[in-house]
Enzyme design. Structure first.
Site, PDB file in Angstrom:
ATOM      1  N   GLY A  12       2.920   2.131  -2.497  1.00  0.00           N
ATOM      2  CA  GLY A  12       3.439   1.915  -3.844  1.00  0.00           C
ATOM      3  C   GLY A  12       4.514   2.103  -4.772  1.00  0.00           C
ATOM      4  O   GLY A  12       5.584   2.538  -5.102  1.00  0.00           O
TER       5      GLY A  12
ATOM      6  N   GLY B 285       0.556  -1.323   0.018  1.00  0.00           N
ATOM      7  CA  GLY B 285      -0.425  -0.292  -0.181  1.00  0.00           C
ATOM      8  C   GLY B 285       0.712   1.445  -0.439  1.00  0.00           C
ATOM      9  O   GLY B 285      -0.019   2.239   0.031  1.00  0.00           O
TER      10      GLY B 285
ATOM     11  N   ASP C 218       6.470  -1.891 -13.623  1.00  0.00           N
ATOM     12  CA  ASP C 218       6.414  -2.715 -12.515  1.00  0.00           C
ATOM     13  C   ASP C 218       6.979  -3.728 -12.458  1.00  0.00           C
ATOM     14  O   ASP C 218       7.674  -4.075 -11.494  1.00  0.00           O
ATOM     15  CB  ASP C 218       4.963  -2.358 -11.841  1.00  0.00           C
TER      16      ASP C 218
HETATM   17  C1  GLA Z   1       1.982   2.688 -11.449  1.00  0.00           C
HETATM   18  C2  GLA Z   1       1.545   1.801 -12.306  1.00  0.00           C
HETATM   19  C3  GLA Z   1       3.290   1.760 -13.820  1.00  0.00           C
HETATM   20  C4  GLA Z   1       3.028   3.543 -13.814  1.00  0.00           C
HETATM   21  C5  GLA Z   1       3.380   3.866 -12.574  1.00  0.00           C
HETATM   22  C6  GLA Z   1       3.897   5.689 -12.877  1.00  0.00           C
HETATM   23  O1  GLA Z   1       3.264   1.796 -10.769  1.00  0.00           O
HETATM   24  O2  GLA Z   1       1.905   0.823 -12.140  1.00  0.00           O
HETATM   25  O3  GLA Z   1       2.270   1.021 -14.545  1.00  0.00           O
HETATM   26  O4  GLA Z   1       2.243   3.785 -14.473  1.00  0.00           O
HETATM   27  O5  GLA Z   1       2.143   3.754 -11.632  1.00  0.00           O
HETATM   28  O6  GLA Z   1       5.272   5.548 -13.501  1.00  0.00           O
END
Ligand code: GLA
Length: 371
Positions: free
Chosen positions: A117, A115, A165
């Site tokens: 990010g 949670g 990610d």
């Molecule tokens: C989130 C999404 C990624 C990317 C970022 C912003 O983490 O999962 O794919 O878009 O936001 O850069």
């Protein structure tokens, strides 16, 4: 966290040793924010916190998943059913995308914060795909693991994210940033031997998913306008800044301006890293563009970035990940950020309430089979 911890959990939960263990890290993005789904280049690193997945046959007709960090256990049929709105959806989706039809027992142990990010979901998906393929001797590459994990997030869990990610988690290498060309999924390693201070602002996340989808739609609409004016534009990140300035207006202009300027900053950061030059101005410009043009910052993120930039040890700070809360990062030389983290936590607590969670990380390794 360790392979031993997840093996113990598996043994306690299922009364047998796991057949395989795989692990995968969370990530922070150094620069290139909201670029992946616009077809441009991003530059994340894997963090040193990892998620471990132990897997073996379930002995029943359904798969079962337990987690050291969660109180509830999941049960599902890999090839069937919908997301349950629970933590094991990432496991379920990853098993399905890995083509694993056999019922399995899964144990999860992780020190990737949930949670915040930092892509705990990508780490879980990537580690699960890798465990499933290792178990069945399916040939894999880091890229194929990343793609299957991304499909789990997008097609099963239903989050319209880009590929950054899952690529960072699957493909990263210690002491390097990972340059990902998100239009054709090429990757390259960029040496990165510095430390990154991560500060979790603790902002509530409830706005994040709807605002994220809204920004994606704005970018798609802006691209359509640009393509009418100039049919050769293949992705928003590759649009000519002059065309953007001439063809778009208002909010649409601001969103697209962030994307094209951020893409240029990624190139400049890659060059600065190669030459050993400072990153500070580029990271700060990225943050300001996210704050003013993309409007995905928050007062706490802005405060952390401004505070961090007052410290001589810090060579650049910005929000990382989607924004609307979550984490900010500050970059510095190896070993130079410990005092910054302590002082920042004290100042944050005085200004905003509870002290934030902070971590110092170098660039860690991507996913691997552990045993
Ligand atoms: C989130 C999404 C990624 C990317 C970022 C912003 O983490 O999962 O794919 O878009 O936001 O850069």
């Amino acid at each position: 966290m360790s392979a031993g911890a997840v093996a113990d959990l598996f043994q306690r939960s299922f009364g047998a040793a796991p057949a395989v263990i795989a692990s995968a890290p969370g990530r922070v993005n150094l620069i290139g924010e909201h670029i992946d789904y616009n077809g441009g280049e991003v530059l994340p690193i894997a963090i040193t916190s990892r998620t471990f997945v132990a897997l073996g046959p379930s002995g029943g007709s359904r798969s079962r998943a337990v987690s050291r960090e969660e109180t509830t256990a999941g049960e599902f049929v890999n090839a069937d059913g919908m997301p349950a709105g629970a933590w094991w959806d990432y496991v379920h989706g990853a098993l399905r995308q890995a083509g694993c039809d056999a019922p399995v027992a899964i144990a999860v142990a992780s020190d990737v914060p949930v949670g915040a990010g930092l892509s705990s979901s990508a780490a879980l998906e990537v580690a699960t795909v890798l465990a499933a393929w290792s178990w069945r001797d399916v040939p894999w590459t880091p890229d194929s693991v990343a793609m299957a994990a991304h499909r789990a997030e997008r097609d099963f869990v239903g989050v319209p994210c880009g590929i950054m990610d899952q690529y960072a988690s699957a493909c990263a290498r210690a002491d390097h940033a990972l340059r990902v060309w998100c239009d054709d999924a090429r990757t390259a390693f960029v040496p990165f031997d510095r430390d990154v201070l991560i500060v979790d602002t603790g902002d509530p996340r409830h706005l994040r998913s709807s605002a994220f989808a809204d920004r994606r739609q704005s970018c798609e609409a802006a691209l359509r306008v640009l393509q009418e004016a100039s049919p050769g534009v293949r992705a928003l990140a590759h649009a000519d800044p002059q065309l953007v300035a001439a063809a778009l207006h208002g909010e649409s202009l601001r969103r697209a301006r962030h994307v094209v300027s951020e893409q240029a900053r990624v190139h400049r950061v890659v060059e600065a890293l190669a030459r050993g030059e400072p990153l500070g101005a580029l990271l700060l410009d990225s943050h300001r563009s996210l704050r003013d043009d993309y409007e995905c910052s928050s007062p706490r993120l802005d405060w952390v970035v401004e505070w961090a930039m007052t410290r001589p040890e810090v060579d650049g700070a910005r929000l990382t990940g989607a924004g609307w809360g979550g984490c900010a990062i500050a970059v510095g030389d190896r070993g130079a950020l410990r005092d910054v983290a302590t002082a920042l936590a004290t100042a944050f607590e005085a200004r905003w309430g509870p002290a934030p969670r902070t971590w110092i990380t170098g660039a860690g390794d991507g996913a691997r089979r552990e045993g």
